[in-house]
Motif scaffolding. Structure first.
Motif: not given
Length: 417
Positions: A6, A122, A127, A168, A170, A289
């Motif tokens: 991530t 997603r 996320t 991933r 953010r 995002d």
């Protein structure tokens, strides 16, 4: 999914916009992945104002040349020289310039990977998951050259196939060019972007060619709706043309331009083609995002086609917007990128858009436009605005004189000098 890496931010695209955003966010302590497609060099005259060096902490050693004047060439062949009274136009070679920016981002802590963006899905918690296919740094992108006369977006996506990977994120910054797949997948309306198709050839500079002057050809034979250019890059020259008209023979027009300029015998080092957006998109974020930057957001100046400075600025504004989003969790923070860019540069883009829509439509108008460039007031305001990247407000009487002269020429009440 729990083993998937991530990142705070995945930046898709390693040009000036993406590399600047990645650098700024990495310096702020964010975990950044800079995903770049290897081997692509954008066709570009390479002009960059000294203001960019100051704003973005760029060393002058990146400049391949410094132009001290510009020459405007009308359809009749009439030449108007516009010497720069103070300062210069910096010229960079995108092959070296873009890589330096990427290396700086990596030195600041951003992780670089070579890969082709595929899509965003997603996770169970919402996320974003960025899918990409691995490529090798330096892998040739056949579409950049083979598709130059039509620039088929499908060709631009070709690369040496590798394994598909997922990470991933953010937040995502789409800085993957005028045909941005991030924009098309995530931002409604992005697929309607109008494009100018640009093509240029980097050639060895003959001894007779001026190494401190930018030549701009406003002639329908080279471009019916844009212009042709010859820009110095030290020991080389960038010679190219652009047009919004699909199917216009960019290669043939460039060959014609080289012949007219006495450059047809010069050695060709490389050829590149790519699309340029005509105006900024109305919306740059998905409200969740994702935010765009650079050509993906449409940040190329109308009329001039200048994009490097605005890509750097757009990358910084995107980084600021993402940082605010990561701090607050408020997705509306992503709107800051578009809002701040348009506040800083929207008026310039509007004015240049009017200029292009009127003056570039016929050789008769291009002839008058070049003649107007001989006016001292126009030259003064042009260089002040270009070098400092803002419309000049401290000389109101010069603006009035320029306006009255333009109106008089348009109405046929006066002849351009």
């Amino acid at each position: 999914m729990s083993n998937m890496e991530t990142y705070d931010v995945v930046v898709v695209g390693g040009g000036p916009a993406g590399a600047t955003a990645a650098n700024d966010l990495a310096k702020a302590g964010r975990k950044v992945l800079l995903l770049e497609r290897g081997g692509r060099i954008k066709p570009c005259g390479g002009a960059i104002p000294p203001q960019a060096l100051k704003e973005f902490d760029l060393p002058e050693s990146l400049l391949a040349a410094r132009a001290r004047s510009a020459r405007m060439i009308a359809p009749s062949g009439r030449c108007i020289d516009m010497p720069i009274p103070i300062g210069y136009i910096g010229l960079v070679d995108r092959k070296d310039f873009d890589e330096w920016l990427r290396q700086r981002a990596a030195a600041s802590g951003a992780e670089r990977r070579a890969g082709n963006y595929l899509k965003v899905t997603r996770d169970a918690d919402g996320t974003a998951i960025v899918h990409y296919r691995e490529t090798g740094i330096g892998a040739a992108d056949k579409g950049d050259i083979a598709g130059a006369d039509g620039l088929n977006p499908a060709e631009l996506a070709t690369a040496h196939a590798g394994a598909e990977r997922q990470v991933r994120a953010r937040a995502i910054i789409g800085a993957d060019g005028a045909n941005s797949q991030v924009a098309k997948h995530c931002i409604p309306g992005a697929e309607k972007t109008r494009l100018v198709f640009a093509y240029h050839e980097i050639i060895k500079r003959p001894e007779h060619a001026d190494g401190e002057r930018c030549d701009v050809y406003y002639q329908g034979r080279f471009s019916p709706d844009f212009y042709g250019w010859i820009f110095p890059h030290g020991d080389t020259l960038s010679v190219g043309v652009g047009s919004e008209i699909k199917g216009f023979p960019l290669r043939a027009a460039t060959a014609d331009l080289r012949k007219v300029a006495g450059l047809d015998e010069a050695e060709t080092l490389r050829c590149e083609g790519a699309p340029l957006p005509l105006k900024p998109l109305a919306k740059w974020d998905n409200g969740r995002d994702v935010v765009l930057a650079g050509d993906a957001a449409g940040c190329v100046a109308p009329a001039s086609g200048e994009g490097i400075y605005y890509a750097l600025a757009g990358g910084r504004f995107a980084a600021e917007a993402v940082e605010a989003f990561l701090v607050t969790g408020n997705a509306s923070s992503l709107q800051l990128a578009h809002r701040r860019f348009m506040k800083a540069h929207g008026r310039v883009f509007w004015a240049l858009g009017l200029l292009q829509r009127f003056w570039y439509t016929s050789d008769a108008r291009r002839e008058k436009f070049v003649k107007l460039c001989a006016d001292p007031d126009i030259q003064d305001l042009t260089w002040e605005s270009y070098l400092h990247k803002r419309l000049v407000r401290r000389k109101p009487f010069a603006h009035v004189r320029v306006f009255l002269k333009d109106v008089a020429v348009l109405l046929g009440l006066a002849k351009a000098s």
